[in-house]
Design a protein around this motif. Structure first.
Motif, PDB file in Angstrom:
ATOM      1  N   GLU A 159       0.828  -1.200   0.000  1.00 65.69           N
ATOM      2  CA  GLU A 159       0.000   0.000   0.000  1.00 65.69           C
ATOM      3  C   GLU A 159       0.864   1.252   0.000  1.00 65.69           C
ATOM      4  N   MET A 160       1.935   1.247   0.758  1.00 64.13           N
ATOM      5  CA  MET A 160       2.807   2.413   0.842  1.00 64.13           C
ATOM      6  C   MET A 160       3.524   2.693  -0.471  1.00 64.13           C
ATOM      7  N   GLU A 161       3.767   1.653  -1.246  1.00 65.26           N
ATOM      8  CA  GLU A 161       4.487   1.810  -2.512  1.00 65.26           C
ATOM      9  C   GLU A 161       3.630   2.463  -3.591  1.00 65.26           C
ATOM     10  N   LYS A 162       2.334   2.487  -3.393  1.00 69.01           N
ATOM     11  CA  LYS A 162       1.436   3.008  -4.424  1.00 69.01           C
ATOM     12  C   LYS A 162       1.543   4.514  -4.601  1.00 69.01           C
ATOM     13  N   ASN A 163       1.808   5.234  -3.525  1.00 74.40           N
ATOM     14  CA  ASN A 163       1.715   6.694  -3.569  1.00 74.40           C
ATOM     15  C   ASN A 163       2.817   7.302  -2.705  1.00 74.40           C
ATOM     16  N   PHE A 164       3.779   7.961  -3.354  1.00 72.13           N
ATOM     17  CA  PHE A 164       4.917   8.518  -2.623  1.00 72.13           C
ATOM     18  C   PHE A 164       4.513   9.712  -1.768  1.00 72.13           C
ATOM     19  N   GLN A 165       3.350  10.302  -2.035  1.00 74.95           N
ATOM     20  CA  GLN A 165       2.890  11.447  -1.249  1.00 74.95           C
ATOM     21  C   GLN A 165       2.088  11.028  -0.015  1.00 74.95           C
ATOM     22  N   TYR A 166       1.914   9.739   0.143  1.00 75.48           N
ATOM     23  CA  TYR A 166       1.033   9.241   1.201  1.00 75.48           C
ATOM     24  C   TYR A 166       1.448   9.739   2.583  1.00 75.48           C
ATOM     25  N   PHE A 167       2.713   9.597   2.935  1.00 75.81           N
ATOM     26  CA  PHE A 167       3.157   9.932   4.285  1.00 75.81           C
ATOM     27  C   PHE A 167       3.053  11.421   4.582  1.00 75.81           C
ATOM     28  N   ALA A 168       3.311  12.255   3.563  1.00 73.15           N
ATOM     29  CA  ALA A 168       3.186  13.700   3.770  1.00 73.15           C
ATOM     30  C   ALA A 168       1.742  14.073   4.070  1.00 73.15           C
ATOM     31  N   ARG A 169       0.825  13.500   3.325  1.00 81.80           N
ATOM     32  CA  ARG A 169      -0.598  13.757   3.565  1.00 81.80           C
ATOM     33  C   ARG A 169      -1.036  13.188   4.904  1.00 81.80           C
ATOM     34  N   GLN A 170      -0.542  12.009   5.228  1.00 80.66           N
ATOM     35  CA  GLN A 170      -0.888  11.379   6.502  1.00 80.66           C
ATOM     36  C   GLN A 170      -0.496  12.280   7.669  1.00 80.66           C
ATOM     37  N   SER A 171       0.696  12.841   7.616  1.00 76.30           N
ATOM     38  CA  SER A 171       1.171  13.728   8.689  1.00 76.30           C
ATOM     39  C   SER A 171       0.306  14.970   8.793  1.00 76.30           C
ATOM     40  N   GLU A 172      -0.120  15.481   7.643  1.00 80.76           N
ATOM     41  CA  GLU A 172      -0.942  16.688   7.653  1.00 80.76           C
ATOM     42  C   GLU A 172      -2.327  16.401   8.241  1.00 80.76           C
ATOM     43  N   ILE A 173      -2.906  15.271   7.865  1.00 79.17           N
ATOM     44  CA  ILE A 173      -4.208  14.882   8.427  1.00 79.17           C
ATOM     45  C   ILE A 173      -4.107  14.735   9.942  1.00 79.17           C
ATOM     46  N   ALA A 174      -3.078  14.041  10.382  1.00 79.39           N
ATOM     47  CA  ALA A 174      -2.901  13.802  11.817  1.00 79.39           C
ATOM     48  C   ALA A 174      -2.740  15.112  12.573  1.00 79.39           C
ATOM     49  N   GLU A 175      -2.025  16.054  11.980  1.00 82.42           N
ATOM     50  CA  GLU A 175      -1.809  17.345  12.646  1.00 82.42           C
ATOM     51  C   GLU A 175      -3.103  18.143  12.737  1.00 82.42           C
ATOM     52  N   ILE A 176      -3.863  18.182  11.654  1.00 85.37           N
ATOM     53  CA  ILE A 176      -5.106  18.960  11.641  1.00 85.37           C
ATOM     54  C   ILE A 176      -6.129  18.386  12.617  1.00 85.37           C
ATOM     55  N   LEU A 177      -6.262  17.063  12.627  1.00 87.14           N
ATOM     56  CA  LEU A 177      -7.293  16.418  13.447  1.00 87.14           C
ATOM     57  C   LEU A 177      -6.787  15.985  14.826  1.00 87.14           C
ATOM     58  N   LYS A 178      -5.518  16.233  15.087  1.00 88.15           N
ATOM     59  CA  LYS A 178      -4.936  15.867  16.391  1.00 88.15           C
ATOM     60  C   LYS A 178      -5.040  14.364  16.624  1.00 88.15           C
ATOM     61  N   LEU A 179      -4.623  13.592  15.614  1.00 93.13           N
ATOM     62  CA  LEU A 179      -4.672  12.141  15.696  1.00 93.13           C
ATOM     63  C   LEU A 179      -3.288  11.575  15.968  1.00 93.13           C
ATOM     64  N   SER A 180      -3.247  10.403  16.554  1.00 91.94           N
ATOM     65  CA  SER A 180      -1.999   9.674  16.719  1.00 91.94           C
ATOM     66  C   SER A 180      -2.241   8.212  16.344  1.00 91.94           C
ATOM     67  N   LYS A 181      -1.195   7.551  15.912  1.00 93.59           N
ATOM     68  CA  LYS A 181      -1.340   6.171  15.457  1.00 93.59           C
ATOM     69  C   LYS A 181      -1.621   5.252  16.632  1.00 93.59           C
ATOM     70  N   ASN A 182      -2.726   4.530  16.540  1.00 95.05           N
ATOM     71  CA  ASN A 182      -3.107   3.579  17.575  1.00 95.05           C
ATOM     72  C   ASN A 182      -2.642   2.185  17.156  1.00 95.05           C
ATOM     73  N   PRO A 183      -1.676   1.603  17.862  1.00 99.09           N
ATOM     74  CA  PRO A 183      -1.165   0.283  17.456  1.00 99.09           C
ATOM     75  C   PRO A 183      -2.204  -0.825  17.536  1.00 99.09           C
ATOM     76  N   LYS A 184      -3.338  -0.554  18.196  1.00104.58           N
ATOM     77  CA  LYS A 184      -4.379  -1.569  18.333  1.00104.58           C
ATOM     78  C   LYS A 184      -5.520  -1.388  17.327  1.00104.58           C
ATOM     79  N   SER A 185      -5.385  -0.440  16.404  1.00109.33           N
ATOM     80  CA  SER A 185      -6.479  -0.159  15.464  1.00109.33           C
ATOM     81  C   SER A 185      -6.891  -1.382  14.659  1.00109.33           C
TER      82      SER A 185
END
Length: 221
Positions: A159-185
Motif C-alpha cells: 500500500e505504501m508503494e502506491k503513492n509517494f505522497q502518502y506519508f506527507a498527507r498522513q502527517s498533515e491529516i494527523a496534525e489537523i485532526l490531532k490524531l496519533s497512530k493507535n497500534p491496536k487499530s
C-alpha cells in the motif's frame, strides 16, 4: 410476568427533532429503537477546508455534501447517520445517533455496495485513526469476510508503494485532526468484524417489517 417488546420508530424523511412518548399497557416493557438512515452533510461553510480533500486523496473517504437518502437503497436498524462515502460505492455512518470527533459517543459502521455491513470502529476518532494510518483496512475486511489468509506486513508495504505522497498527507491529516497512530487499530477492527454487529441492514423498510414491530397508534393494542 412482564412481556418484553422491542418497538422500532422510523426516523427517515423526518426534518425536525423527534420526540415520542409511548405508554405501554400494564405488564409490558418496551424497548424503543430509532431505525432508518439520515445523511449528515458537511456544513456549507466548512466544505472548502483542506482536511476533506486530504481525507479523500489519502483515505478514499469522501465526506457527504450533496448526497440524499435516495442515494442509499437500504434500511438500517438501529438509526444510521451517514457522514461519508468512498469511490467504490460504500458508505460510512455512526450507529444509533449522530457523533463528531469531540462529542464521540457512537460507534462507526459501514455498508458496502454488495450489501455487506458491520461495525468497524468504536468511535469516530477511532475510525479516523484507522483510515489515516492503516490504508489497507478495507482489504482486511474483505479477507476476513471471505476467510482468506493474509499478511498484514505485506499488505502495508504494498500500500505504501502506491503513492509517494502518502506519508506527507498522513502527517498533515494527523496534525489537523490531532490524531496519533493507535497500534491496536487493526486488532480492534478485526474484533469488530468477527463479533456480531449491533447494526442490521435490510434491503428496504418493508423487508425490516417482516421481522420487526414498527410503532403506530395501534401497535400496542
Amino acid at each position: 410476568m412482564d412481556i418484553f417488546q422491542k418497538l422500532l420508530i422510523d426516523i427517515e424523511k423526518e426534518n425536525k427533532a423527534i420526540s415520542y412518548f409511548i405508554k405501554p399497557e400494564e405488564g409490558k416493557k418496551i424497548e424503543v429503537v430509532l431505525a432508518g438512515k439520515i445523511v449528515v452533510p458537511v456544513p456549507e461553510n466548512e466544505r472548502e477546508h483542506k482536511i476533506y480533500k486530504l481525507l479523500e486523496e489519502n483515505c478514499d473517504v469522501i465526506f457527504c455534501t450533496t448526497q440524499t437518502l435516495d442515494d442509499f437503497q437500504f434500511y438500517p436498524v438501529p438509526k444510521f447517520s451517514i457522514f461519508a462515502v468512498d469511490s467504490k460505492g460504500n458508505c460510512f455512518g455512526t450507529i444509533g445517533g449522530i457523533s463528531n470527533i469531540v462529542d464521540d459517543d457512537y460507534p462507526v459502521g459501514y455498508v458496502n455496495h454488495k450489501g455487506n455491513y458491520g461495525k468497524i470502529a468504536d468511535s469516530l476518532k477511532d475510525f479516523l485513526e484507522l483510515i489515516t494510518f492503516y490504508p489497507y483496512w478495507r482489504d482486511i475486511i474483505k479477507y476476513e469476510q471471505m476467510e482468506i489468509p493474509y499478511d498484514i506486513n505485506t499488505m502495508e508495504v504494498k500500500e505504501m508503494e502506491k503513492n509517494f505522497q502518502y506519508f506527507a498527507r498522513q502527517s498533515e491529516i494527523a496534525e489537523i485532526l490531532k490524531l496519533s497512530k493507535n497500534p491496536k487499530s487493526i486488532e480492534l477492527l478485526i474484533s469488530n468484524i468477527r463479533n456480531t454487529s449491533k447494526l442490521i441492514v435490510y434491503s428496504s423498510k418493508d423487508e425490516a417489517k417482516k421481522t420487526n414491530i414498527f410503532w403506530d397508534r395501534h401497535c400496542l393494542d
